[in-house]
Design a protein around this motif. Structure first.
Motif, PDB file in Angstrom:
ATOM      1  N   ALA A   9      10.989  63.511  74.342  1.00 24.27           N
ATOM      2  CA  ALA A   9      10.515  62.127  74.384  1.00 24.27           C
ATOM      3  C   ALA A   9       9.332  61.989  75.339  1.00 24.27           C
ATOM      4  CB  ALA A   9      11.654  61.192  74.808  1.00 24.27           C
ATOM      5  N   ARG A  10       9.391  62.687  76.489  1.00 23.54           N
ATOM      6  CA  ARG A  10       8.270  62.627  77.430  1.00 23.54           C
ATOM      7  C   ARG A  10       7.009  63.241  76.821  1.00 23.54           C
ATOM      8  NH1 ARG A  10      12.319  63.615  81.209  1.00 23.54           N
ATOM      9  NH2 ARG A  10      11.984  65.871  81.130  1.00 23.54           N
ATOM     10  N   ALA A  11       7.182  64.346  76.093  1.00 19.74           N
ATOM     11  CA  ALA A  11       6.024  64.990  75.472  1.00 19.74           C
ATOM     12  C   ALA A  11       5.393  64.069  74.431  1.00 19.74           C
ATOM     13  CB  ALA A  11       6.444  66.311  74.834  1.00 19.74           C
ATOM     14  N   ARG A  12       6.223  63.425  73.616  1.00 16.30           N
ATOM     15  CA  ARG A  12       5.690  62.491  72.617  1.00 16.30           C
ATOM     16  C   ARG A  12       4.997  61.307  73.285  1.00 16.30           C
ATOM     17  NH1 ARG A  12      11.067  62.862  68.819  1.00 16.30           N
ATOM     18  NH2 ARG A  12      10.334  64.549  67.441  1.00 16.30           N
ATOM     19  N   ALA A  13       5.610  60.807  74.356  1.00 18.52           N
ATOM     20  CA  ALA A  13       5.003  59.692  75.073  1.00 18.52           C
ATOM     21  C   ALA A  13       3.678  60.100  75.702  1.00 18.52           C
ATOM     22  CB  ALA A  13       5.963  59.166  76.141  1.00 18.52           C
ATOM     23  N   ARG A  14       3.603  61.330  76.182  1.00 13.85           N
ATOM     24  CA  ARG A  14       2.351  61.810  76.778  1.00 13.85           C
ATOM     25  C   ARG A  14       1.234  61.841  75.742  1.00 13.85           C
ATOM     26  NH1 ARG A  14       1.111  67.814  79.400  1.00 13.85           N
ATOM     27  NH2 ARG A  14      -1.136  67.493  79.648  1.00 13.85           N
ATOM     28  N   LEU A  15       1.543  62.306  74.536  1.00 14.94           N
ATOM     29  CA  LEU A  15       0.516  62.347  73.489  1.00 14.94           C
ATOM     30  C   LEU A  15       0.090  60.939  73.091  1.00 14.94           C
ATOM     31  CD1 LEU A  15       1.713  65.275  71.188  1.00 14.94           C
ATOM     32  CD2 LEU A  15       0.261  65.333  73.219  1.00 14.94           C
ATOM     33  N   GLY A  16       1.060  60.025  73.025  1.00 16.87           N
ATOM     34  CA  GLY A  16       0.707  58.638  72.735  1.00 16.87           C
ATOM     35  C   GLY A  16      -0.162  58.039  73.822  1.00 16.87           C
ATOM     36  N   ALA A  17       0.149  58.372  75.078  1.00 14.09           N
ATOM     37  CA  ALA A  17      -0.654  57.872  76.191  1.00 14.09           C
ATOM     38  C   ALA A  17      -2.066  58.446  76.137  1.00 14.09           C
ATOM     39  CB  ALA A  17       0.013  58.233  77.516  1.00 14.09           C
ATOM     40  N   SER A  18      -2.193  59.690  75.745  1.00 16.88           N
ATOM     41  CA  SER A  18      -3.520  60.310  75.652  1.00 16.88           C
ATOM     42  C   SER A  18      -4.366  59.614  74.596  1.00 16.88           C
ATOM     43  CB  SER A  18      -3.391  61.798  75.316  1.00 16.88           C
ATOM     44  OG  SER A  18      -2.789  62.499  76.373  1.00 16.88           O
ATOM     45  N   ARG A  19      -3.748  59.265  73.464  1.00 13.27           N
ATOM     46  CA  ARG A  19      -4.511  58.545  72.434  1.00 13.27           C
ATOM     47  C   ARG A  19      -4.931  57.168  72.957  1.00 13.27           C
ATOM     48  NH1 ARG A  19      -3.665  58.034  65.983  1.00 13.27           N
ATOM     49  NH2 ARG A  19      -3.489  60.284  66.268  1.00 13.27           N
ATOM     50  N   ALA A  20      -4.016  56.480  73.639  1.00 10.43           N
ATOM     51  CA  ALA A  20      -4.354  55.171  74.198  1.00 10.43           C
ATOM     52  C   ALA A  20      -5.486  55.287  75.217  1.00 10.43           C
ATOM     53  CB  ALA A  20      -3.118  54.552  74.846  1.00 10.43           C
ATOM     54  N   GLU A  21      -5.439  56.322  76.041  1.00  9.02           N
ATOM     55  CA  GLU A  21      -6.496  56.513  77.040  1.00  9.02           C
ATOM     56  C   GLU A  21      -7.839  56.787  76.366  1.00  9.02           C
ATOM     57  OE1 GLU A  21      -4.782  59.634  79.262  1.00  9.02           O
ATOM     58  OE2 GLU A  21      -3.475  58.320  80.452  1.00  9.02           O
ATOM     59  N   GLY A  22      -7.827  57.514  75.253  1.00 11.59           N
ATOM     60  CA  GLY A  22      -9.060  57.748  74.512  1.00 11.59           C
ATOM     61  C   GLY A  22      -9.641  56.461  73.974  1.00 11.59           C
ATOM     62  N   PHE A  23      -8.786  55.605  73.435  1.00 10.12           N
ATOM     63  CA  PHE A  23      -9.246  54.309  72.921  1.00 10.12           C
ATOM     64  C   PHE A  23      -9.861  53.475  74.040  1.00 10.12           C
ATOM     65  CE2 PHE A  23      -8.930  49.893  71.784  1.00 10.12           C
ATOM     66  CZ  PHE A  23      -9.193  49.851  70.427  1.00 10.12           C
ATOM     67  N   LEU A  24      -9.159  53.411  75.177  1.00 10.05           N
ATOM     68  CA  LEU A  24      -9.669  52.605  76.286  1.00 10.05           C
ATOM     69  C   LEU A  24     -10.946  53.201  76.861  1.00 10.05           C
ATOM     70  CD1 LEU A  24      -6.353  51.671  78.117  1.00 10.05           C
ATOM     71  CD2 LEU A  24      -7.803  50.198  76.722  1.00 10.05           C
ATOM     72  N   SER A  25     -11.060  54.524  76.888  1.00 11.15           N
ATOM     73  CA  SER A  25     -12.289  55.151  77.360  1.00 11.15           C
ATOM     74  C   SER A  25     -13.474  54.745  76.494  1.00 11.15           C
ATOM     75  CB  SER A  25     -12.123  56.674  77.353  1.00 11.15           C
ATOM     76  OG  SER A  25     -13.339  57.318  77.677  1.00 11.15           O
ATOM     77  N   ALA A  26     -13.282  54.766  75.162  1.00 12.08           N
ATOM     78  CA  ALA A  26     -14.354  54.358  74.255  1.00 12.08           C
ATOM     79  C   ALA A  26     -14.677  52.874  74.432  1.00 12.08           C
ATOM     80  CB  ALA A  26     -13.953  54.650  72.813  1.00 12.08           C
ATOM     81  N   ALA A  27     -13.653  52.063  74.683  1.00  7.06           N
ATOM     82  CA  ALA A  27     -13.884  50.628  74.886  1.00  7.06           C
ATOM     83  C   ALA A  27     -14.718  50.378  76.141  1.00  7.06           C
ATOM     84  CB  ALA A  27     -12.543  49.904  74.983  1.00  7.06           C
ATOM     85  N   ARG A  28     -14.414  51.127  77.197  1.00 11.35           N
ATOM     86  CA  ARG A  28     -15.172  50.952  78.443  1.00 11.35           C
ATOM     87  C   ARG A  28     -16.618  51.418  78.263  1.00 11.35           C
ATOM     88  NH1 ARG A  28     -10.347  53.697  80.566  1.00 11.35           N
ATOM     89  NH2 ARG A  28      -8.821  52.092  81.139  1.00 11.35           N
ATOM     90  N   GLU A  29     -16.799  52.538  77.549  1.00 16.25           N
ATOM     91  CA  GLU A  29     -18.157  53.032  77.297  1.00 16.25           C
ATOM     92  C   GLU A  29     -18.957  52.013  76.505  1.00 16.25           C
ATOM     93  OE1 GLU A  29     -17.718  56.767  75.347  1.00 16.25           O
ATOM     94  OE2 GLU A  29     -16.783  57.756  77.076  1.00 16.25           O
ATOM     95  N   ALA A  30     -18.333  51.404  75.506  1.00 16.38           N
ATOM     96  CA  ALA A  30     -19.041  50.399  74.700  1.00 16.38           C
ATOM     97  C   ALA A  30     -19.390  49.180  75.528  1.00 16.38           C
ATOM     98  CB  ALA A  30     -18.166  50.006  73.508  1.00 16.38           C
ATOM     99  N   LYS A  31     -18.486  48.818  76.446  1.00 20.27           N
ATOM    100  CA  LYS A  31     -18.758  47.648  77.292  1.00 20.27           C
ATOM    101  C   LYS A  31     -19.912  47.911  78.239  1.00 20.27           C
ATOM    102  CE  LYS A  31     -16.396  44.391  80.375  1.00 20.27           C
ATOM    103  NZ  LYS A  31     -15.104  44.060  81.030  1.00 20.27           N
ATOM    104  N   ARG A  32     -19.988  49.136  78.795  1.00 18.86           N
ATOM    105  CA  ARG A  32     -21.087  49.478  79.688  1.00 18.86           C
ATOM    106  C   ARG A  32     -22.421  49.533  78.935  1.00 18.86           C
ATOM    107  NH1 ARG A  32     -17.220  53.146  81.948  1.00 18.86           N
ATOM    108  NH2 ARG A  32     -18.036  54.823  80.629  1.00 18.86           N
ATOM    109  N   ALA A  33     -22.371  49.904  77.661  1.00 16.42           N
ATOM    110  CA  ALA A  33     -23.603  50.030  76.877  1.00 16.42           C
ATOM    111  C   ALA A  33     -24.177  48.683  76.469  1.00 16.42           C
ATOM    112  CB  ALA A  33     -23.341  50.863  75.632  1.00 16.42           C
ATOM    113  N   ARG A  34     -23.367  47.627  76.538  1.00 15.59           N
ATOM    114  CA  ARG A  34     -23.860  46.294  76.127  1.00 15.59           C
ATOM    115  C   ARG A  34     -24.788  45.706  77.177  1.00 15.59           C
ATOM    116  NH1 ARG A  34     -18.480  45.292  74.063  1.00 15.59           N
ATOM    117  NH2 ARG A  34     -17.985  44.056  75.889  1.00 15.59           N
TER     118      ARG A  34
END
Length: 286
Positions: free
Chosen positions: A261-286
């Motif tokens: 369960a921890r391993a699955r949660a870690r992978l889910g967290a990594s995907r969420a972190e990728g999404f938020l990273s892209a969101a922050r990059e887009a916000k800085r580019a505006r």
């Protein structure tokens, strides 16, 4: 529907292509054409393709598509297939002799593409948790599930479908491991309907360097970034960003009960972190 089937193989110059070509030579339903699109900076698999033509008589066309961008290689395969049918298989996959015939049977009228299962084959030394996660495999969806997207490897496309007319894989997502789902999602919005061919499986031979939680987490991070790029409206992006920022996904990954369960949660967290990273990059580019 055009009876011809072109098999497209996008390669990074891997020697495992030899094994893939050997499995294609053993198909009960022979490929009418094979397009190998090599993304390596140098034409590193041209010799393997010449070997496949000579050793097995395979109808291989080699195309050098440098730049290590999967979208360019995918699009080269689309161009080669024209308005016929196009099957994708990866250069680290092998197919049993019935594979191409099974894909063809599963692609019934009214469907633009069929996706097949992938069975991960793990090397000696792969951690037990990676084997238990089996994240390199693609499992069949529940029966009756409505498919809105999919991955191109082990798929057969009917390119005569109007949903694919002029559609191409997006080069902006060609290095983020999310271009396939974006392509099929856009086709679905244009009316494409998909089916899952449960009998048309391939085996994915996982290299040792990809058999780790670190590698899988990095893949999920890239997929999260690609998910942000493929979201159709700023409103949807903003809504998911707010939800993720307040969800405490990192804590869930640390404190989930049980190793799996921890391993699955870690992978889910990594995907969420990728999404938020892209969101922050887009916000800085505006």
């Amino acid at each position: 529907m055009d009876g011809r089937i072109t098999v497209g193989i996008c390669t990074w110059g891997r020697a495992s292509l030899t094994r893939t070509l050997t499995s294609l030579s053993q198909q009960s339903r022979k490929p009418d054409a094979i397009l190998v699109a090599d993304m390596d900076e140098r034409p590193s698999t041209a010799g393997l393709c010449a070997w496949g033509r000579e050793a097995y008589g395979l109808p291989i066309t080699y195309r050098h598509v440098p730049g290590r961008n999967l979208a360019f290689a995918r699009n080269a395969c689309l161009d080669a297939a024209g308005t016929g049918r196009l099957a994708f298989i990866a250069d680290d996959q092998t197919a049993p002799p019935v594979w191409l015939a099974a894909l063809g049977r599963a692609l019934t009228p009214g469907h633009a593409a069929v996706f097949g299962p992938i069975r991960g084959v793990y090397p000696a030394g792969a951690p037990d948790i990676v084997r238990m996660l089996d994240a390199h495999s693609r499992k069949p969806p529940r029966r009756g599930a409505r498919l809105r997207s999919g991955e191109a490897d082990n798929a057969l496309l009917d390119l005569s479908s109007s949903a694919f007319d002029g559609l191409r894989f997006d080069p902006k997502l060609g290095e983020t491991d999310g271009g396939d789902r974006d392509f099929f999602r856009r086709a679905w919005r244009r009316g494409a309907r998909y089916v899952f061919g449960r009998d048309a499986f391939v085996q994915a031979h996982v290299p040792l360097e990809a058999a780790s939680l670190e590698w899988l987490a990095d893949r999920e991070f890239r997929r999260g970034k690609a998910q942000f790029e493929s979201f159709s409206t700023p409103r949807r992006r903003a809504a998911l960003r707010v939800a993720l920022e307040g969800s405490g996904f990192s804590s869930a990954a640390r404190f989930a009960p049980g190793e799996l369960a921890r391993a699955r949660a870690r992978l889910g967290a990594s995907r969420a972190e990728g999404f938020l990273s892209a969101a922050r990059e887009a916000k800085r580019a505006r």
